[in-house]
Design a protein around this motif. Structure first.
Motif, PDB file in Angstrom:
ATOM      1  N   ILE A   1       8.567  42.383  28.684  1.00 58.58           N
ATOM      2  CA  ILE A   1       7.870  41.965  27.460  1.00 58.58           C
ATOM      3  C   ILE A   1       7.119  43.186  26.960  1.00 58.58           C
ATOM      4  O   ILE A   1       6.256  43.718  27.653  1.00 58.58           O
ATOM      5  CB  ILE A   1       6.867  40.827  27.740  1.00 58.58           C
ATOM      6  CG1 ILE A   1       7.604  39.576  28.246  1.00 58.58           C
ATOM      7  CG2 ILE A   1       6.086  40.501  26.477  1.00 58.58           C
ATOM      8  CD1 ILE A   1       6.692  38.388  28.475  1.00 58.58           C
ATOM      9  N   GLY A   2       7.460  43.630  25.782  1.00 59.37           N
ATOM     10  CA  GLY A   2       6.824  44.819  25.234  1.00 59.37           C
ATOM     11  C   GLY A   2       7.015  46.000  26.166  1.00 59.37           C
ATOM     12  O   GLY A   2       8.135  46.334  26.542  1.00 59.37           O
ATOM     13  N   THR A   3       5.920  46.590  26.578  1.00 59.72           N
ATOM     14  CA  THR A   3       6.019  47.778  27.423  1.00 59.72           C
ATOM     15  C   THR A   3       6.116  47.443  28.896  1.00 59.72           C
ATOM     16  O   THR A   3       6.309  48.312  29.729  1.00 59.72           O
ATOM     17  CB  THR A   3       4.776  48.661  27.225  1.00 59.72           C
ATOM     18  OG1 THR A   3       3.631  47.870  27.565  1.00 59.72           O
ATOM     19  CG2 THR A   3       4.667  49.144  25.803  1.00 59.72           C
ATOM     20  N   LEU A   4       5.916  46.167  29.250  1.00 57.12           N
ATOM     21  CA  LEU A   4       5.791  45.805  30.662  1.00 57.12           C
ATOM     22  C   LEU A   4       7.040  45.133  31.218  1.00 57.12           C
ATOM     23  O   LEU A   4       7.754  44.436  30.501  1.00 57.12           O
ATOM     24  CB  LEU A   4       4.605  44.853  30.856  1.00 57.12           C
ATOM     25  CG  LEU A   4       3.238  45.386  30.427  1.00 57.12           C
ATOM     26  CD1 LEU A   4       2.176  44.308  30.617  1.00 57.12           C
ATOM     27  CD2 LEU A   4       2.876  46.634  31.217  1.00 57.12           C
ATOM     28  N   THR A   5       7.286  45.386  32.504  1.00 57.34           N
ATOM     29  CA  THR A   5       8.375  44.706  33.191  1.00 57.34           C
ATOM     30  C   THR A   5       7.780  43.817  34.289  1.00 57.34           C
ATOM     31  O   THR A   5       6.934  44.269  35.060  1.00 57.34           O
ATOM     32  CB  THR A   5       9.333  45.722  33.832  1.00 57.34           C
ATOM     33  OG1 THR A   5       9.805  46.583  32.802  1.00 57.34           O
ATOM     34  CG2 THR A   5      10.512  45.014  34.486  1.00 57.34           C
TER      35      THR A   5
ATOM     36  N   GLU B   1       5.023  48.242  35.685  1.00 60.07           N
ATOM     37  CA  GLU B   1       5.528  46.963  36.199  1.00 60.07           C
ATOM     38  C   GLU B   1       4.384  46.048  36.621  1.00 60.07           C
ATOM     39  O   GLU B   1       3.319  46.488  37.042  1.00 60.07           O
ATOM     40  CB  GLU B   1       6.484  47.197  37.373  1.00 60.07           C
ATOM     41  CG  GLU B   1       5.837  47.917  38.547  1.00 60.07           C
ATOM     42  CD  GLU B   1       6.824  48.183  39.680  1.00 60.07           C
ATOM     43  OE1 GLU B   1       7.981  47.750  39.570  1.00 60.07           O
ATOM     44  OE2 GLU B   1       6.411  48.807  40.669  1.00 60.07           O
ATOM     45  N   VAL B   2       4.675  44.757  36.464  1.00 65.15           N
ATOM     46  CA  VAL B   2       3.744  43.721  36.901  1.00 65.15           C
ATOM     47  C   VAL B   2       4.456  42.922  37.995  1.00 65.15           C
ATOM     48  O   VAL B   2       5.580  42.466  37.779  1.00 65.15           O
ATOM     49  CB  VAL B   2       3.363  42.793  35.732  1.00 65.15           C
ATOM     50  CG1 VAL B   2       2.439  41.673  36.220  1.00 65.15           C
ATOM     51  CG2 VAL B   2       2.711  43.582  34.613  1.00 65.15           C
ATOM     52  N   SER B   3       3.828  42.785  39.146  1.00 65.12           N
ATOM     53  CA  SER B   3       4.513  42.117  40.252  1.00 65.12           C
ATOM     54  C   SER B   3       3.533  41.316  41.102  1.00 65.12           C
ATOM     55  O   SER B   3       2.333  41.287  40.824  1.00 65.12           O
ATOM     56  CB  SER B   3       5.240  43.153  41.120  1.00 65.12           C
ATOM     57  OG  SER B   3       4.293  44.025  41.710  1.00 65.12           O
TER      58      SER B   3
ATOM     59  N   ALA C   1      -0.099  50.286  30.258  1.00 64.20           N
ATOM     60  CA  ALA C   1       0.941  50.804  29.366  1.00 64.20           C
ATOM     61  C   ALA C   1       0.678  50.375  27.921  1.00 64.20           C
ATOM     62  O   ALA C   1       1.576  49.981  27.197  1.00 64.20           O
ATOM     63  CB  ALA C   1       2.321  50.327  29.830  1.00 64.20           C
ATOM     64  N   GLY C   2      -0.567  50.392  27.517  1.00 68.73           N
ATOM     65  CA  GLY C   2      -0.918  50.073  26.148  1.00 68.73           C
ATOM     66  C   GLY C   2      -0.978  48.587  25.844  1.00 68.73           C
ATOM     67  O   GLY C   2      -1.325  48.186  24.728  1.00 68.73           O
ATOM     68  N   THR C   3      -0.651  47.765  26.830  1.00 69.31           N
ATOM     69  CA  THR C   3      -0.711  46.319  26.609  1.00 69.31           C
ATOM     70  C   THR C   3      -2.048  45.785  27.127  1.00 69.31           C
ATOM     71  O   THR C   3      -2.455  46.104  28.244  1.00 69.31           O
ATOM     72  CB  THR C   3       0.452  45.618  27.347  1.00 69.31           C
ATOM     73  OG1 THR C   3       1.684  46.159  26.871  1.00 69.31           O
ATOM     74  CG2 THR C   3       0.422  44.115  27.128  1.00 69.31           C
ATOM     75  N   ALA C   4      -2.702  44.977  26.271  1.00 70.28           N
ATOM     76  CA  ALA C   4      -3.981  44.402  26.695  1.00 70.28           C
ATOM     77  C   ALA C   4      -3.747  43.332  27.743  1.00 70.28           C
ATOM     78  O   ALA C   4      -2.849  42.500  27.599  1.00 70.28           O
ATOM     79  CB  ALA C   4      -4.700  43.801  25.487  1.00 70.28           C
ATOM     80  N   CYS C   5      -4.537  43.361  28.806  1.00 70.05           N
ATOM     81  CA  CYS C   5      -4.396  42.394  29.901  1.00 70.05           C
ATOM     82  C   CYS C   5      -5.760  41.796  30.224  1.00 70.05           C
ATOM     83  O   CYS C   5      -6.781  42.474  30.120  1.00 70.05           O
ATOM     84  CB  CYS C   5      -3.887  43.080  31.168  1.00 70.05           C
ATOM     85  SG  CYS C   5      -2.291  43.871  31.003  1.00 70.05           S
ATOM     86  N   THR C   6      -5.768  40.533  30.624  1.00 65.53           N
ATOM     87  CA  THR C   6      -6.989  39.921  31.130  1.00 65.53           C
ATOM     88  C   THR C   6      -6.696  39.328  32.514  1.00 65.53           C
ATOM     89  O   THR C   6      -5.810  38.476  32.649  1.00 65.53           O
ATOM     90  CB  THR C   6      -7.485  38.797  30.197  1.00 65.53           C
ATOM     91  OG1 THR C   6      -7.649  39.342  28.887  1.00 65.53           O
ATOM     92  CG2 THR C   6      -8.809  38.240  30.680  1.00 65.53           C
TER      93      THR C   6
ATOM     94  N   GLU D   1      -1.865  39.460  23.416  1.00 68.67           N
ATOM     95  CA  GLU D   1      -1.003  39.808  22.292  1.00 68.67           C
ATOM     96  C   GLU D   1       0.245  38.931  22.248  1.00 68.67           C
ATOM     97  O   GLU D   1       0.736  38.595  21.168  1.00 68.67           O
ATOM     98  CB  GLU D   1      -0.592  41.294  22.389  1.00 68.67           C
ATOM     99  CG  GLU D   1      -1.767  42.230  22.105  1.00 68.67           C
ATOM    100  CD  GLU D   1      -1.585  43.597  22.762  1.00 68.67           C
ATOM    101  OE1 GLU D   1      -0.432  43.967  23.060  1.00 68.67           O
ATOM    102  OE2 GLU D   1      -2.616  44.275  22.981  1.00 68.67           O
ATOM    103  N   ASP D   2       0.756  38.556  23.409  1.00 69.09           N
ATOM    104  CA  ASP D   2       1.961  37.728  23.437  1.00 69.09           C
ATOM    105  C   ASP D   2       1.663  36.278  23.796  1.00 69.09           C
ATOM    106  O   ASP D   2       2.581  35.494  23.975  1.00 69.09           O
ATOM    107  CB  ASP D   2       2.956  38.280  24.464  1.00 69.09           C
ATOM    108  CG  ASP D   2       3.294  39.731  24.186  1.00 69.09           C
ATOM    109  OD1 ASP D   2       3.985  39.980  23.201  1.00 69.09           O
ATOM    110  OD2 ASP D   2       2.812  40.600  24.951  1.00 69.09           O
ATOM    111  N   ALA D   3       0.386  35.942  23.958  1.00 69.30           N
ATOM    112  CA  ALA D   3      -0.006  34.602  24.399  1.00 69.30           C
ATOM    113  C   ALA D   3       0.797  34.187  25.635  1.00 69.30           C
ATOM    114  O   ALA D   3       1.420  33.127  25.683  1.00 69.30           O
ATOM    115  CB  ALA D   3       0.147  33.580  23.273  1.00 69.30           C
ATOM    116  N   THR D   4       0.813  35.089  26.607  1.00 65.72           N
ATOM    117  CA  THR D   4       1.592  34.846  27.819  1.00 65.72           C
ATOM    118  C   THR D   4       0.661  34.723  29.025  1.00 65.72           C
ATOM    119  O   THR D   4      -0.260  35.526  29.192  1.00 65.72           O
ATOM    120  CB  THR D   4       2.579  36.010  28.058  1.00 65.72           C
ATOM    121  OG1 THR D   4       3.518  36.015  26.980  1.00 65.72           O
ATOM    122  CG2 THR D   4       3.313  35.848  29.373  1.00 65.72           C
TER     123      THR D   4
END
Lengths: 801, 227
Positions: free
Chosen positions: B131-135, B146-148, B9-14, B25-28
């Motif tokens: 957070i941002g675009t993600l739930t 969603e992230v689960s 959803a446009g959010t960078a993930c590693t 991006e959110d240091a999460t």
């Protein structure tokens, strides 16, 4: 001189039998606290064991259990029950005989505890379970005799240790209990006898006439044995011919998978429609029973079987034993041969069928050993502590116990006679608290010490779970196999094998080709599909290591100038090996290097037996990994280890330096799969991991996790924990077999011959079709895994997702 | 960062090799299914006493991830405790270690089916979080972005099965992070049904290795079994 009661005398007469001298001797010494009989199969061994019981019971005055009979096999208990009925019925003796095994129904089992028969036939596991009940003292208080059949077989495993621990318990419940052991011919009878007796009491040994030497040879075939493989398919026509010429033939295999494949091939070639059956431990009980019944009634001309038919079951008219594949161990071969011809004083007839060219050599070596009456065997270690832990838990199930009393009781078991109090206390602590350096389970201890000093279960309901885990047979997780829409199971396959199946895959079970459909509630559903070539059925089945004695004979044979005792094709093969490379020698390690299939190969001949050669493979690949030689995998047989990798080994000698190997061994040992497997077995026996909980396995697989994780965690945070001590001790003796690596290093003393060749050598060729190749999880694998992953992503078009 | 990078959803993930998710991006940092206190619960229920070190092992692994990525926020995505009683009976030194991890950053406990109530440990307790675009929630619904966690996916390639992230354009499911956790094979229908045909599994281990979720690979040359 003891004489037989008249009823018995006239029964023997009516049967036209003379009582054997050893049967009489057993009768004369019937009051000995411990007595062992060594007799060949067919020597009336069982009757010799039971005769004193039958006589003591014949007046009908004894109430309750009089004699316990323990055998390693359920089938044997059933068989003995049948055989014992004959004299009891014919003499109209007032004796009730029942068997009790894992196959006995729940109702029947309950009835037996409330009202035990005079003679109960059982297995070590079922007996251990019986001793775990609160009513054990009542059931066993009148017990007079215990007969341990095939004690030589039990004594080779933890089942024997468990049985002897159970005996120490029985002896306390029934102080006058007399112990009788029945054994086949063994290399060290005194050792087994001393295990049987209550330590330190003596145990008398009675030797029956061993009978004539067996008539044993190698099957001569038109076809030459293949270079590789273990199926012996080439011998099918010759085997079939032998079956035709004999009344009943037993065809023994070393593994279940081989038995399945051979049976199928035999069946396909069986144009004359001879009745042939298959019998092994992974088949459904109904199927096994059907084959057993057909065998007894003489309806079968041949049975393809494995070790499940290895022991003294009386199959009646067997007149030929065929052993497919090299026997690996002379003692077992002799015992298998004993299956043929149950008439005393008639020689047993047996044929060996080597599965490949190397096995020809092994078979000839084994034949020579049999002729020389040379049996093999390794001295046994002290009693394993995982079995002791289980015994403590079993004792706790039957009621509160006093630690001093239990310790004294355990010290009467030969294998545990040197157990220190500290070692015992460690085991008790493990059972009570988990025995961790971190005292974590204050609230949830398994055993509690009451104010009067006795120990008991914190939660009595735990007894149920402990009972479900009784036993020392290390079973791999298996899944039942069923035809779709049919309730009756065909048999079992291992979970690991089931995991490799995808819909449409075919495999062999019970001699038929089935097609994998799906997995439903922990059952493999299949359909019948005979039209496709089967994917191999895998069963873990124990792979025996060649005994030291056999390996030595083979090495001696290699030193002959020529080999008149070997078939021409095999002699020629050894000649070729001598011409192109070298034949291995006992005091040197031969190492060959050659390319094959785009990989560099290294073949080291150490003749240390399969387990030790496997360990050597682990150690070699570890050293090669350190030297950046990118090893990818290896495979080991009894005589050699073959390693392949991305880079060639130009100087192998340093790889075999004893100090380096030993140092490498220490670091390797802690992290390897063999240790994890051994840990799993020991932890299950000791009660750290549970098995036999089908409902737990059914409900959500997320809940269960691999015992490897426990092993890793324990190694990291509690390296001195009892379970790791046990694992290490056992791995060194068993699967790791470092002792034989040390023996190899000693006899070769750093003398390494390196041959560099441009192709596979004659002697190395068989290794290429060995199953059980082990991949090295090293840099080479990561490199190739990444390449493959990239390729897959590209191919699927998701790399840019 | 040594992981597999992708966007959801446009959010960078590693996807980190440890099984943790990092959002630069959110240091999460996000971890799921720690199952702390599992050995305690098993002992209480069955009398079987497993090595009681899974809390330490899991927190040490988390410590290493936090030290490396220095997140401003840590999300524990549910089933952080094997049950609420296990959360209460954490040893003091483990509580101390957890407090050390929480110091200087936002810490969020998402509730899971094993730990549905609040715990007496620092941090905020939420049913779900955006957070941002993600739930972020414990169990996947069919809503997008969603992230689960919950399913403990494992993926098998070349005969090797490893805990794995699974994602497509709609959702991401994290592997179980806890030391004492098993897994659910990624080809189980209940998991497959959550994803579209282009889903990716990221296997954890020494390196994060991405493979297509549904394509059965050819019998691999690199397993050492083929000849």
């Amino acid at each position: 001189m003891t004489t037989l009661p008249p009823t018995f005398q006239s029964w023997f007469k009516h049967r036209g039998w003379d009582i054997h001298p050893h049967q009489l001797a057993m009768l004369e010494q019937a009051n000995a606290p411990a007595l062992m009989l060594i007799a060949p199969t067919g020597g009336g061994k069982t009757l010799a064991g039971f005769l004193p019981s039958l006589i003591e019971l014949c007046d009908g005055t004894h109430q309750g259990l009089h004699t316990l009979y323990v055998s390693p096999l359920k089938a044997l208990a059933a068989d003995i029950k049948r055989n014992l009925r004959t004299p009891v019925d014919e003499m109209a003796l007032p004796i009730r005989i029942e068997d009790r095994t894992g196959d006995t129904s729940y109702t029947q089992k309950r009835k037996q505890r409330a009202d035990p028969p005079h003679i109960l036939l059982t297995t070590p596991e079922s007996l251990a379970l019986l001793t775990s009940y609160e009513d054990a003292p009542r059931m066993f208080s009148g017990l007079q005799r215990i007969i341990v059949d095939e004690i030589h077989a039990l004594s080779e495993s933890k089942r024997g240790d468990q049985l002897m621990l159970a005996l120490s318990r029985l002896q306390r419940l029934a102080p006058n209990l007399r112990r009788v052991g029945l054994s086949a011919t063994v290399e060290d009878p005194a050792a087994i006898a001393s295990e049987l007796a209550s330590h330190p009491d003596p145990c008398a040994i009675i030797n029956a006439d061993p009978g004539p030497d067996p008539d044993i040879g190698m099957l001569v075939t038109e076809e030459k044995p293949p270079w590789t493989g273990g199926g012996a398919a080439y011998a099918i026509p010759a085997v079939l011919e032998q079956v035709k010429q004999h009344k009943t033939t037993l065809i023994f295999h070393n593994t279940r998978a081989q038995a399945e494949i051979f049976f199928r091939n035999l069946w396909l070639a069986n144009t004359g429609d001879l009745p042939i059956g298959i019998h092994h431990g992974s088949l459904a009980r109904e199927q096994r029973e059907r084959v057993e019944a057909a065998m007894i009634s003489g309806d079968l001309r041949a049975i393809v079987c494995t070790g499940s038919l290895d022991l003294g079951i009386d199959w009646g008219d067997v007149d030929l034993v065929i052993q497919i594949g090299a026997p690996k161990n002379v003692k077992r071969l002799v015992q298998r041969i004993g299956r043929a011809n149950h008439r005393y004083n008639a020689p047993s007839k047996a044929l060996l069928v080597p599965a490949n060219r190397f096995e020809v050599v092994e078979c000839v070596a084994a034949l020579e050993a049999v002729k020389a009456h040379e049996l093999d065997g390794d001295p046994k270690g002290t009693g394993p502590r995982d079995v002791l832990c289980q015994h403590i838990l079993i004792t706790a199930c039957s009621g509160p116990f006093n630690a001093d009393d239990l310790f004294a009781e355990i010290k009467t078991v030969g294998a545990y006679s040197t157990l220190s109090r500290a070692a015992f206390d460690n085991c008790l602590d493990f059972c009570a608290t988990g025995g961790y350096a971190l005292q974590a389970y204050d609230k949830w201890k398994r055993l509690l010490q009451t104010p009067d000093g006795t120990w008991q279960l914190r939660d009595p309901r735990a007894a149920q779970r402990i009972r479900m885990n009784i036993g020392t047979i290390q079973d791999t997780d298996t899944l039942k196999v069923r035809l779709k829409g049919n309730f009756k199971p065909l048999g079992e396959v291992e979970e690991a094998f089931a995991a490799t199946l995808t819909q449409g895959d075919t495999f062999l079970i019970g001699g038929q080709v089935v097609r994998y459909e799906n997995l439903k509630e922990m059952t493999v559903q299949v359909s019948r599909r005979g039209d496709k070539k089967p994917k191999i059925a895998t069963f873990m089945g124990t792979k025996f290591a060649n005994s030291t004695q056999l390996s030595q004979r083979i090495l001696q044979m290699f030193q002959q100038d020529h080999w008149p005792n070997l078939p021409a094709h095999t002699a020629e093969w050894l000649g070729l090996q001598r011409k192109y490379s070298k034949l291995p020698q006992a005091d040197r390690i031969l190492v060959e290097s050659f390319p094959h299939d785009g990989r560099h190969h290294l073949c080291a001949y150490g003749f240390a037996g399969r387990n030790a050669m496997q360990t050597l493979g682990m150690l070699l690949t570890q050293r090669m990994e350190e030297l950046n030689l990118h090893p990818m995998g290896f495979v080991a047989t009894d005589y050699a280890t073959l390693v392949w990798g991305l880079d060639p080994v130009t100087d192998p000698a340093p790889l075999f330096q004893a100090p380096d190997l030993k140092a490498g061994f220490e670091t390797w040992l802690s992290g390897n799969a063999v240790m994890k497997k051994t840990f799993r077995g020991a932890a299950t026996i000791a009660g750290l991991i549970e098995r036999n909980l089908p409902q737990a396995r059914k409900s959500g697989r997320q809940a269960t996790f691999s015992s490897d994780i426990l092993y890793d965690t324990l190694s990291k945070y509690d390296p001195d924990h009892l379970m790791l001590q046990i694992t290490r001790e056992e791995a060194l003796r068993g699967l790791v077999d470092f002792g034989r690596i040390e023996e190899m290093l000693q006899r070769t003393a750093g003398r390494v011959d390196h041959m560099t060749l441009d192709r596979v050598t004659p002697l190395a060729a068989p290794l290429f079709l060995e199953v059980g190749k082990i991949a090295v999880a090293g840099a080479a694998q990561d490199r190739l895994l990444e390449e493959a992953a990239l390729h897959l992503m590209d191919a699927a078009g998701v790399a840019r997702l | 960062m040594n992981g597999h990078n992708f966007t959801l959803a446009g959010t960078a993930c590693t996807a980190l090799p440890s099984g943790a998710l990092y959002l630069p991006e959110d240091a999460t940092l996000c971890v799921s299914d720690l199952h702390l206190g599992k050995s305690d619960r098993i002992a209480r229920r069955s009398g079987v006493m497993l090595p009681p070190y899974e809390v330490r092992a899991t927190l040490e692994k988390l410590q290493a991830d936090i030290d490396r990525s220095k997140p401003k926020t840590v999300i524990c995505l549910g089933d952080s405790f094997d049950d609420l009683q296990a959360a209460d009976s954490l040893h003091d030194d483990m509580r101390l270690m957890l407090t050390g991890l929480q110091a200087g950053r936002k810490w969020i406990w998402i509730e899971g089916n094993h730990d549905p109530g609040p715990v007496d440990l620092g941090g905020s307790h939420l049913a779900e979080l955006s957070i941002g675009t993600l739930t972020f929630r414990h169990i996947a619904t069919m809503q997008p972005n969603e992230v689960s966690g919950h399913y403990h996916p494992k993926h098998r390639v070349a005969g090797r099965s490893r805990p794995a992230f699974v994602y497509d354009t709609q959702r991401l499911i994290l592997p179980a992070y806890g030391a004492y956790t098993g897994g659910l094979a990624s080809d189980t229908p209940v998991l497959l049904d959550l994803f579209g045909p282009m889903a990716v599994a990221v296997m954890t281990g020494n390196k994060a290795i991405a493979v297509p979720l549904t394509q059965t690979p050819q019998r691999p040359r690199f397993s050492g079994r083929s000849y």
